[in-house]
Design a protein around this motif. Structure first.
Motif, short mmCIF file in Angstrom:
data_model
loop_
_atom_site.label_atom_id
_atom_site.label_comp_id
_atom_site.label_asym_id
_atom_site.label_seq_id
_atom_site.Cartn_x
_atom_site.Cartn_y
_atom_site.Cartn_z
N TYR A 96 -11.19 2.64 -15.54
CA TYR A 96 -12.18 1.77 -14.22
C TYR A 96 -10.97 1.37 -14.05
CZ TYR A 96 -13.69 -2.22 -11.63
OH TYR A 96 -14.09 -2.85 -9.68
N GLU B 194 -17.93 0.15 -10.98
CA GLU B 194 -17.64 -0.06 -13.00
C GLU B 194 -18.34 0.31 -13.50
OE1 GLU B 194 -15.65 -3.20 -16.22
OE2 GLU B 194 -16.16 -4.15 -14.52
N LEU C 65 -11.24 6.49 -7.54
CA LEU C 65 -10.66 5.71 -7.74
C LEU C 65 -9.03 5.40 -7.76
CD1 LEU C 65 -11.77 8.73 -10.64
CD2 LEU C 65 -11.88 6.40 -10.75
N LEU D 229 -17.63 7.18 -7.81
CA LEU D 229 -16.60 6.40 -8.84
C LEU D 229 -15.60 7.85 -8.13
CD1 LEU D 229 -16.29 8.03 -11.98
CD2 LEU D 229 -18.38 8.82 -10.48
N CYS E 168 -18.47 4.27 -13.33
CA CYS E 168 -17.21 4.38 -14.78
C CYS E 168 -17.82 4.86 -15.51
CB CYS E 168 -15.86 3.98 -13.91
SG CYS E 168 -15.10 4.09 -12.48
N LYS E 169 -18.37 3.93 -16.47
CA LYS E 169 -18.61 3.57 -17.62
C LYS E 169 -19.68 5.03 -17.52
CE LYS E 169 -18.29 -1.52 -18.43
NZ LYS E 169 -18.85 -2.60 -18.49
#
Length: 212
Positions: free
Chosen positions: A105, A95, A68, A64, A98-99
């Motif tokens: 995201y 996604e 970005l 990630l 990112c979580k």
């Protein structure tokens, strides 16, 4: 005065301070951006200041913190997105990544082009090297005339990329570093994925994890 073989600028971006690198051709003024890990406006402003037009956005791997700003960069410039296909599973789960790390995201489209080992990069001044281990599709980018290596998270100053994340493999990263990176010019500057630059020769002699 001699024209430099390429324009290179590296600066940290995004919440995890990934090193983003602009590589530009001083003659054609075309550029590639490697690992835009956030702060897309900062990257765009720097390209403008350098008088460069980005044609490709190239990723060392699909964690990630290295992507970005890729979606916003593509939207603003129309540049193509490049990645090694072995990291598609990570790209497809950006996604989720990112979580897990609590990072907002921003949607990113699918890559336009799958990088191949020993492929010439779009500006014609460098070559892609498949250096798996940190991730299955990790790439390094070698610019021989400038004696410059962009190593992503494969090699750091006195360190190596972690192999305990998705698809990591210690035996692979050791092979990649020994057989691909440590065989390059010892005077070459290494742009790492995070933190300061180093040199190939210094890592061969002093890296506590993998010595040449």
């Amino acid at each position: 005065m001699q024209t430099p073989t390429l324009i290179r600028e590296t600066f940290p971006v995004g919440p995890l301070q990934c090193n983003c690198t602009i590589i530009g051709d001083p003659v054609t003024k075309k550029a590639i951006v490697v690992d835009p890990g956030g702060d897309h406006q900062l990257i765009l402003d720097r390209l403008d200041q350098l008088g460069l037009k980005v044609v490709s956005i190239i990723h060392t791997h699909a964690h990630l913190d290295h992507f970005l700003a890729s979606g916003e960069m593509k939207k603003a410039t129309g540049a193509t997105l490049h990645l090694h296909k072995d990291d598609k599973f990570l790209w497809d789960n950006l996604e989720m990544q990112c979580k897990l790390f609590g990072v907002p995201y921003n949607p990113v489209p699918a890559p336009d082009h799958w990088l191949q080992d020993d492929e010439e990069l779009p500006c014609g001044c460098g070559v892609a090297m498949h250096t798996p281990g940190h991730t299955p599709g990790s790439m390094s980018f070698w610019f021989p005339e400038a004696k410059l290596l962009i190593a992503g998270d494969t090699l750091f100053r006195r360190g190596i990329g972690r192999t305990d994340l998705w698809g990591g493999d210690y035996a692979q990263i050791e092979t990649s570093i020994r057989q691909r990176l440590y065989t390059l010019d010892e005077d070459a500057v290494v742009v790492t994925g995070h933190g300061p630059d180093t040199q190939i020769g210094d890592e061969i002699r002093e890296n506590p994890f993998i010595r040449g």
